[in-house]
Design an enzyme around this catalytic site. Structure first.
Site, mmCIF file in Angstrom:
data_model
loop_
_atom_site.group_PDB
_atom_site.id
_atom_site.type_symbol
_atom_site.label_atom_id
_atom_site.label_comp_id
_atom_site.label_asym_id
_atom_site.label_seq_id
_atom_site.Cartn_x
_atom_site.Cartn_y
_atom_site.Cartn_z
ATOM 1 N N SER A 31 1.178 -0.596 -0.161
ATOM 2 C CA SER A 31 0.257 0.132 0.361
ATOM 3 C C SER A 31 0.954 1.316 0.632
ATOM 4 C CB SER A 31 -0.479 -0.278 0.977
ATOM 5 O OG SER A 31 -0.236 0.595 2.517
ATOM 6 N N LYS A 32 0.303 2.303 -0.003
ATOM 7 C CA LYS A 32 0.643 3.353 -0.255
ATOM 8 C C LYS A 32 1.492 3.840 0.947
ATOM 9 C CE LYS A 32 0.597 8.172 -1.289
ATOM 10 N NZ LYS A 32 0.790 8.757 -0.451
#
Ligand code: GLU
Length: 516
Positions: free
Chosen positions: A260-261
Site C-alpha cells: 500500500s501507499k
C-alpha cells in the site's frame, strides 16, 4: 494464427500505482514478443471517481518508462474511440441486445429500498433467490416497466444470473478456476441516470470489439472473471473470448498483506512512477522519476516481481525481457515488494551509465547546494568518483560506498567544490598522516607546485616525483589531508588537476596554517 492484441485499461482515478505499471509492462512484453499490439484504453465510466490529470499522468509515466502503445487514447487506431465515456451509443446497443434476449432485466429499486432490504435480510444479495421480491421488470411485467421507463423513472439494467452452474475461467497462470454461479449476484450493467454502463459491461464489450486476445491484469480482478465469462456467453461470443492471466499481487516488503501507499511512506520508497500532486487534497506523493531512479532500473526491477527467467542473470534490458518473458512462468502467489532490491538495480544501471549522462543531474544537485558547476566538471567528478566506487566494490573487504542514486554523490564529492574549513585532529587519518614535521614538507611541496607551468597530471609528476625520489618522503596522504580534509577521494594528481593551481595551493596553505 490470430494476431495477439492486449490492452492496458486503467481507470483515471488518481496516480497509477506501481502494480499497475507492472501490469502494463507485462502486457507490453507479451505484445512485443508475439509481434502483437498493445492498446491503451481509458475506463472512465465511473464519473464519481474521475480525477482530472490522471490520464495525462499515466501517459507521461509510460513515456518516461519507455512502454509504448500501438493504439488507444492519444495514439489513435481503427477500433476507437478508446475512452469509454465516448462510447455510450455503442454500449446502449449491447445492453438492449441482452434485454431482448432475456439475459438482463430492468430494475427500479431505489437506494433506500435496497438499504431497507439489506437491513431486513442478513447477507442480502440481489440474485435468483431474491429478485422476485424486488421492484423490477420480472415482477412488474412489460407494460408497467414500459410505463415507468417512458415516465422517466431512473432504473438500472441487471444481468440475470442463472444459479447452479459451474463457471470455468481458464487462466494461463492459475489453470482452471471454477466457481458456482449461485454465489454471484445480478450485477448492475447499465444505469439510466448517466446513460453509462458499469465497468463489467464496458470491459467485455470493448475487449470483444477491440479484438483483444489476452486479458493480462492484476489478481484483484480474478473475482470478476466468472461474471465476465458469463457475459461472453450471454452475448454468444465464447469463440472469441480472450484468454485470461491474473498476475500475482504485490505484497508488503515486510509483514502480511498487499503493498500500500502507507508502506512506501513508512519505509521510504515511492509507490508511484512519477511524483503525484493530488488535485483534491493537495498532497504530494513521491515518484520513482523524481526520487532519482532510472527508468531502465524500474523496468528491470518490476519485471522480476512475479516472474523470472530462471538462471541467475538479473540485469535484463527491455530487449532481453521481451525475448525471455513467459506468462506461463508467472507465480501464482504474491510477490514481495523488495524495494531495497529496487535500489540495487538503480545502482547497477547508474554505474553502467556514461559519465556525461550523469552530469545534468549532478549539476542540478550542486545548484541546489548553491554551487555552480559546468557539465564538464560534473562529468569529471562522476568519472573520478565512479572509479572509486567500483574499486571499493570489487576490492573485497573494503567498505562499500552506497551510491544508488546520483544524489548519494553529493556528500561524497563535496570536497571537489568546497575546501576543508577545519580539520579533525582526532580523525584517524589526519592523526596518522600529519606529524610535527609535515607542515614543513607540505611547504616544500607547495613551493615545487608553485613553479609548475603545465598543470596536468604529467606536469605535476615531473615537478614532484624527483623530489620524492631524492628525499624518500611520502607526501601523498598529507597532501590528501590538505585537499580533501580526510582519507577519501580519487587519485591526488587527478584531484589537483581538477581543482586547478590556485585552489590547490590555497588549500595547502590553509592546512599548513591551521594544522601547523
Ligand atoms: N479499469 C480496470 C482497472 O482500472 C481494468 C481492469 C481490467 O484490466 O479488466 O484496472
Amino acid at each position: 494464427m490470430q494476431k495477439v492484441r492486449v490492452r492496458f485499461a486503467p481507470s483515471p482515478t488518481g496516480a497509477l500505482h506501481i502494480g499497475g505499471v507492472r501490469t502494463a509492462l507485462y502486457n507490453y512484453l507479451f505484445a512485443r514478443q508475439h509481434g502483437g499490439q498493445l492498446i491503451f484504453r481509458i475506463e472512465d465510466t465511473d464519473s464519481a471517481r474521475f480525477v482530472p490529470g490522471a490520464e495525462e499522468y499515466i501517459l507521461e509515466a509510460f513515456r518516461w518508462l519507455g512502454i509504448q502503445f500501438d493504439e488507444g487514447v492519444s495514439f489513435g487506431g481503427d477500433h476507437g474511440p478508446y475512452r469509454q465515456s465516448e462510447r455510450r451509443d455503442i454500449y446502449k446497443v449491447y445492453v438492449q441486445q441482452l434485454l431482448d434476449a432475456g439475459r438482463a432485466y430492468i430494475a427500479f429499486d431505489t437506494p433506500e429500498q435496497l438499504n431497507a432490504k439489506r437491513e431486513q435480510v442478513p447477507n442480502f444479495q440481489y440474485d435468483a433467490s431474491t429478485r422476485m421480491q424486488m421492484c423490477n421488470s420480472l415482477t412488474l411485467g412489460p407494460d408497467e416497466t414500459q410505463r415507468r421507463v417512458a415516465e422517466g423513472q431512473p432504473y438500472v439494467v441487471r444481468f440475470l444470473i442463472e444459479p447452479g452452474q459451474d463457471v470455468h475461467v481458464a487462466d494461463i497462470i492459475r489453470g482452471d478456476v471454477c466457481i458456482n454461479s449461485s454465489i454471484l449476484d445480478d450485477k448492475v450493467l447499465w444505469k439510466s441516470a448517466d446513460q453509462l454502463p458499469t465497468y463489467h459491461l464496458a470491459n467485455i464489450v470493448d475487449d470483444h470489439l477491440m479484438e483483444v486476445t489476452h486479458v493480462i491484469r492484476g489478481e484483484e480482478w480474478l473475482p470478476s472473471a466468472p461474471l465476465h465469462v458469463l457475459l461472453y456467453r450471454a452475448f454468444g461470443w465464447e469463440d472469441t473470448m480472450p484468454r485470461f492471466a491474473h498476475l500475482p499481487l504485490l505484497l508488503k516488503p515486510d509483514g502480511k498483506g498487499k503493498l500500500s501507499k502507507r508502506d512506501g511512506d513508512r519505509l521510504g520508497f515511492p509507490v508511484f512512477p512519477l511524483e503525484w500532486h493530488d488535485p483534491k487534497t493537495g498532497e504530494v506523493s513521491h515518484g520513482y522519476r523524481e526520487d532519482g531512479y532510472l527508468p531502465e532500473a524500474v523496468i528491470n526491477f518490476l519485471a522480476l516481481l512475479g516472474w523470472n527467467p530462471g538462471g541467475d542473470q538479473e540485469i535484463l534490458s527491455m530487449q532481453d525481457l521481451i525475448e525471455k518473458f513467459d506468462l506461463t512462468k508467472c507465480s501464482k502467489s504474491g510477490a514481495r515488494f523488495d524495494y531495497v532490491k529496487g535500489q540495487w538495480f538503480n545502482r547497477e544501471y547508474l554505474l553502467q551509465k556514461p559519465d556525461e549522462e550523469w552530469a545534468p543531474a549532478l549539476v542540478h544537485l550542486l545548484g541546489q547546494q548553491g554551487i555552480e558547476a559546468t557539465q564538464q566538471q560534473a562529468a569529471e567528478v562522476v568519472r573520478m568518483m565512479k572509479m572509486k566506487v567500483i574499486e571499493y566494490d570489487t576490492k573485497e573487504g573494503k567498505k562499500k560506498r552506497n551510491i544508488s542514486f546520483i544524489s548519494d554523490l553529493w556528500p561524497l564529492c563535496r570536497f571537489f567544490f568546497v575546501a576543508p574549513a577545519q580539520f579533525d585532529r582526532e580523525d584517524k587519518f589526519v592523526k596518522k598522516n600529519w606529524k610535527p614535521e609535515t607542515a614543513a614538507d607540505m611547504r616544500e611541496m607547495a613551493q615545487l607546485l608553485g613553479g609548475v607551468t603545465d598543470w596536468s597530471i604529467q606536469g605535476l609528476k615531473d615537478a614532484v616525483d624527483p623530489w620524492v625520489e631524492a628525499t624518500g618522503k611520502k607526501p601523498w596522504n598529507a597532501w590528501r589531508v590538505c585537499l580533501v580534509g580526510e582519507g577519501q577521494g580519487p587519485d591526488m594528481n587527478e584531484l589537483a588537476v581538477f581543482l586547478g593551481k590556485d585552489e590547490t595551493l590555497r588549500r595547502m596553505e590553509f592546512a599548513i596554517q591551521t594544522l601547523g
